[in-house]
Motif scaffolding. Structure first.
Motif, PDB file in Angstrom:
ATOM      1  N   PRO A  71       3.102  15.480   3.782  1.00 30.30           N
ATOM      2  CA  PRO A  71       3.345  14.156   3.426  1.00 30.30           C
ATOM      3  C   PRO A  71       1.815  13.633   2.821  1.00 30.30           C
ATOM      4  O   PRO A  71       1.802  12.735   1.950  1.00 30.30           O
ATOM      5  CB  PRO A  71       3.483  13.382   4.623  1.00 30.30           C
ATOM      6  CG  PRO A  71       4.098  14.411   5.722  1.00 30.30           C
ATOM      7  CD  PRO A  71       3.566  15.674   5.212  1.00 30.30           C
ATOM      8  N   ALA A  72       0.745  14.427   3.053  1.00 29.65           N
ATOM      9  CA  ALA A  72      -0.376  13.884   2.654  1.00 29.65           C
ATOM     10  C   ALA A  72      -0.738  14.309   0.998  1.00 29.65           C
ATOM     11  O   ALA A  72      -1.162  13.626   0.360  1.00 29.65           O
ATOM     12  CB  ALA A  72      -1.700  14.615   3.464  1.00 29.65           C
ATOM     13  N   GLN A  75       1.331  11.781  -0.903  1.00 30.68           N
ATOM     14  CA  GLN A  75       0.472  10.647  -0.749  1.00 30.68           C
ATOM     15  C   GLN A  75      -0.470  10.673  -1.833  1.00 30.68           C
ATOM     16  O   GLN A  75      -1.065   9.718  -2.425  1.00 30.68           O
ATOM     17  CB  GLN A  75       0.001  10.000   0.461  1.00 30.68           C
ATOM     18  CG  GLN A  75       0.695   9.059   1.125  1.00 30.68           C
ATOM     19  CD  GLN A  75       0.590   8.857   2.489  1.00 30.68           C
ATOM     20  OE1 GLN A  75       0.211   9.730   3.456  1.00 30.68           O
ATOM     21  NE2 GLN A  75       1.184   7.628   3.053  1.00 30.68           N
ATOM     22  N   ARG A  76      -1.116  11.839  -2.160  1.00 33.47           N
ATOM     23  CA  ARG A  76      -2.211  12.023  -3.055  1.00 33.47           C
ATOM     24  C   ARG A  76      -1.696  12.272  -4.513  1.00 33.47           C
ATOM     25  O   ARG A  76      -2.400  12.355  -5.513  1.00 33.47           O
ATOM     26  CB  ARG A  76      -2.919  13.214  -2.910  1.00 33.47           C
ATOM     27  CG  ARG A  76      -3.959  12.982  -1.828  1.00 33.47           C
ATOM     28  CD  ARG A  76      -4.407  14.240  -1.207  1.00 33.47           C
ATOM     29  NE  ARG A  76      -5.167  14.112  -0.117  1.00 33.47           N
ATOM     30  CZ  ARG A  76      -6.593  14.169  -0.089  1.00 33.47           C
ATOM     31  NH1 ARG A  76      -7.156  14.726  -0.983  1.00 33.47           N
ATOM     32  NH2 ARG A  76      -7.236  13.938   1.141  1.00 33.47           N
ATOM     33  N   SER A  79       4.181  15.945  -6.394  1.00 28.15           N
ATOM     34  CA  SER A  79       5.800  16.083  -5.949  1.00 28.15           C
ATOM     35  C   SER A  79       6.363  17.370  -6.141  1.00 28.15           C
ATOM     36  O   SER A  79       5.898  17.869  -7.177  1.00 28.15           O
ATOM     37  CB  SER A  79       6.758  15.035  -6.338  1.00 28.15           C
ATOM     38  OG  SER A  79       6.558  13.937  -5.755  1.00 28.15           O
ATOM     39  N   LEU A 103       7.834   7.860   2.177  1.00 27.09           N
ATOM     40  CA  LEU A 103       6.520   7.350   2.383  1.00 27.09           C
ATOM     41  C   LEU A 103       5.986   5.742   2.044  1.00 27.09           C
ATOM     42  O   LEU A 103       5.334   5.199   2.683  1.00 27.09           O
ATOM     43  CB  LEU A 103       5.478   8.225   2.176  1.00 27.09           C
ATOM     44  CG  LEU A 103       5.506   9.714   2.846  1.00 27.09           C
ATOM     45  CD1 LEU A 103       4.636  10.789   2.093  1.00 27.09           C
ATOM     46  CD2 LEU A 103       5.147   9.637   4.185  1.00 27.09           C
ATOM     47  N   ARG A 104       6.759   5.474   0.850  1.00 30.01           N
ATOM     48  CA  ARG A 104       6.389   4.323   0.431  1.00 30.01           C
ATOM     49  C   ARG A 104       7.057   3.064   1.131  1.00 30.01           C
ATOM     50  O   ARG A 104       6.801   1.999   1.035  1.00 30.01           O
ATOM     51  CB  ARG A 104       6.876   4.466  -1.229  1.00 30.01           C
ATOM     52  CG  ARG A 104       6.081   5.320  -1.979  1.00 30.01           C
ATOM     53  CD  ARG A 104       6.554   5.335  -3.205  1.00 30.01           C
ATOM     54  NE  ARG A 104       6.305   4.389  -4.050  1.00 30.01           N
ATOM     55  CZ  ARG A 104       7.009   4.068  -5.268  1.00 30.01           C
ATOM     56  NH1 ARG A 104       7.871   5.013  -5.737  1.00 30.01           N
ATOM     57  NH2 ARG A 104       6.714   2.958  -6.157  1.00 30.01           N
ATOM     58  N   ARG A 106       7.355   2.881   4.075  1.00 31.64           N
ATOM     59  CA  ARG A 106       6.331   2.431   5.383  1.00 31.64           C
ATOM     60  C   ARG A 106       5.206   1.565   4.814  1.00 31.64           C
ATOM     61  O   ARG A 106       4.925   0.941   5.599  1.00 31.64           O
ATOM     62  CB  ARG A 106       5.781   4.045   5.945  1.00 31.64           C
ATOM     63  CG  ARG A 106       6.855   4.899   6.720  1.00 31.64           C
ATOM     64  CD  ARG A 106       6.123   5.636   7.625  1.00 31.64           C
ATOM     65  NE  ARG A 106       6.585   6.724   8.008  1.00 31.64           N
ATOM     66  CZ  ARG A 106       5.917   7.731   8.109  1.00 31.64           C
ATOM     67  NH1 ARG A 106       4.467   7.791   8.252  1.00 31.64           N
ATOM     68  NH2 ARG A 106       6.221   8.836   8.450  1.00 31.64           N
ATOM     69  N   LYS A 107       5.075   1.855   3.710  1.00 33.40           N
ATOM     70  CA  LYS A 107       3.934   0.979   3.013  1.00 33.40           C
ATOM     71  C   LYS A 107       4.654  -0.337   2.429  1.00 33.40           C
ATOM     72  O   LYS A 107       3.994  -0.989   1.849  1.00 33.40           O
ATOM     73  CB  LYS A 107       3.040   1.836   2.048  1.00 33.40           C
ATOM     74  CG  LYS A 107       2.380   2.760   2.677  1.00 33.40           C
ATOM     75  CD  LYS A 107       1.184   3.157   1.830  1.00 33.40           C
ATOM     76  CE  LYS A 107       1.553   4.292   0.946  1.00 33.40           C
ATOM     77  NZ  LYS A 107       0.574   4.407   0.032  1.00 33.40           N
ATOM     78  N   GLU A 109       6.545  -0.929  -0.053  1.00 35.80           N
ATOM     79  CA  GLU A 109       6.365  -1.097  -1.668  1.00 35.80           C
ATOM     80  C   GLU A 109       7.943  -1.285  -2.243  1.00 35.80           C
ATOM     81  O   GLU A 109       8.298  -0.649  -3.074  1.00 35.80           O
ATOM     82  CB  GLU A 109       5.745   0.402  -2.240  1.00 35.80           C
ATOM     83  CG  GLU A 109       4.309   0.539  -1.906  1.00 35.80           C
ATOM     84  CD  GLU A 109       3.831   1.877  -2.398  1.00 35.80           C
ATOM     85  OE1 GLU A 109       4.625   2.510  -3.277  1.00 35.80           O
ATOM     86  OE2 GLU A 109       2.910   2.498  -1.920  1.00 35.80           O
ATOM     87  N   ALA A 154       8.533   9.376  -5.754  1.00 35.24           N
ATOM     88  CA  ALA A 154       7.311   9.296  -4.790  1.00 35.24           C
ATOM     89  C   ALA A 154       6.187   8.912  -5.821  1.00 35.24           C
ATOM     90  O   ALA A 154       4.938   8.665  -5.640  1.00 35.24           O
ATOM     91  CB  ALA A 154       6.868  10.710  -4.420  1.00 35.24           C
TER      92      ALA A 154
END
Ligand code: ATP
Length: 238
Positions: A71-72, A75-76, A79, A103-104, A106-107, A109, A154
């Motif tokens: 996941p990190a 996020q960086r 993909s 993951l987006r 969760r933020k 977006e 992503a």
């Protein structure tokens, strides 16, 4: 953008990658070619954090990646389009795409995710036609488009593709590779693993040849296409 130095990867005591160094500059399309078992998938999976047992240095945008989980990496901005596509067959095309943006969500977006969904459906119109259909009922080519689309959800800066042409008819191979060129024009950096060396080198800027966990040759794609050893070993020509 991506710099790998003296990478060694292990499965238990078996060393599958034996001191690989390679680099990918921002905006490049790099082909990594090699026979079955050369270590191509191991290399890609290590870069995106799926295989934790490695030594050496991996830097992405000048930051070391040691110890980071998948996941990190996402996020960086990295993909993976995995070998065999690894879709969720009972889920719809849309839901598979949305999972790429997990993951987006969760933020929160939501607007950006919606825009990217539209962009992917414009890129692959057949996925729009089949958006409510279960992913498992798609053809091989459509599934590959969906796997690429999911990775794009992503919003990656670097995309790693593991044998996207596998099992596809020649016209679909061309369509997928043309799409990669389009993504490159949009500014996405690409590391492409292929057994279809000719097709990969035709669209790549540079290439690396991996044998038994080692880089045995590297250079501009046009030079590799003309190289006698590469022709004999990977392009099926004398
Ligand atoms: P292919 O095109 O067949 O996928 P590849 O170039 O991607 O080949 P890898 O799958 O990375 O090669 O395999 C590299 C080496 O690591 C091979 O010798 C393989 O047998 C070994 N290997 C791969 N996965 C495992 C595993 N889970 N456990 C032990 N050895 C493994």
């Amino acid at each position: 953008m991506l710099r790998i130095r003296n990478l060694k990867c292990y499965y238990g005591r078996i060393r599958a990658i034996n001191g690989v160094s390679l680099s990918v500059r921002s905006g490049e399309l790099i082909a990594l070619i090699g026979a079955n078992g050369a270590g191509k998938s191991t290399l890609l999976q290590t870069i995106c954090g799926l295989l934790p047992r490695w030594e050496g240095e991996i830097e992405f945008e000048k930051e070391p990646l040691q110890g980071l989980k998948p996941p990190a990496m996402v996020q960086r901005g990295i993909s993976l389009v995995p070998e065999g596509r690894m879709l969720f067959p009972p889920l719809s095309v849309i839901d598979n795409l949305k999972l790429g943006a997990y993951l987006r969500y969760r933020k929160r977006e939501h607007q950006g995710i919606f825009e990217d969904l539209e962009r992917v459906l414009d890129l692959f119109p057949v996925l729009r036609e089949r958006s409510r259909q279960a992913a498992g009922t798609l053809s091989g080519g459509e599934q590959q488009m969906l796997a690429i689309g999911r990775a794009l959800m992503a919003r990656p800066r670097l995309i790693l593709l593991d044998e996207p042409s596998m099992g596809l008819a020649p016209f679909l191979v061309r369509l997928i590779l043309d799409t990669l060129l389009q993504l490159k024009e949009e500014g996405i950096t690409i590391l492409l693993v292929e057994q279809n060396a000719q097709a990969a080198l035709r669209i790549a800027d540079r290439g690396y040849v991996l044998e038994n966990g080692r880089i045995v040759l590297e250079g501009n794609a046009v030079d590799l296409l003309a190289d006698q050893d590469v022709k004999r070993a990977y392009l099926g020509k004398d």
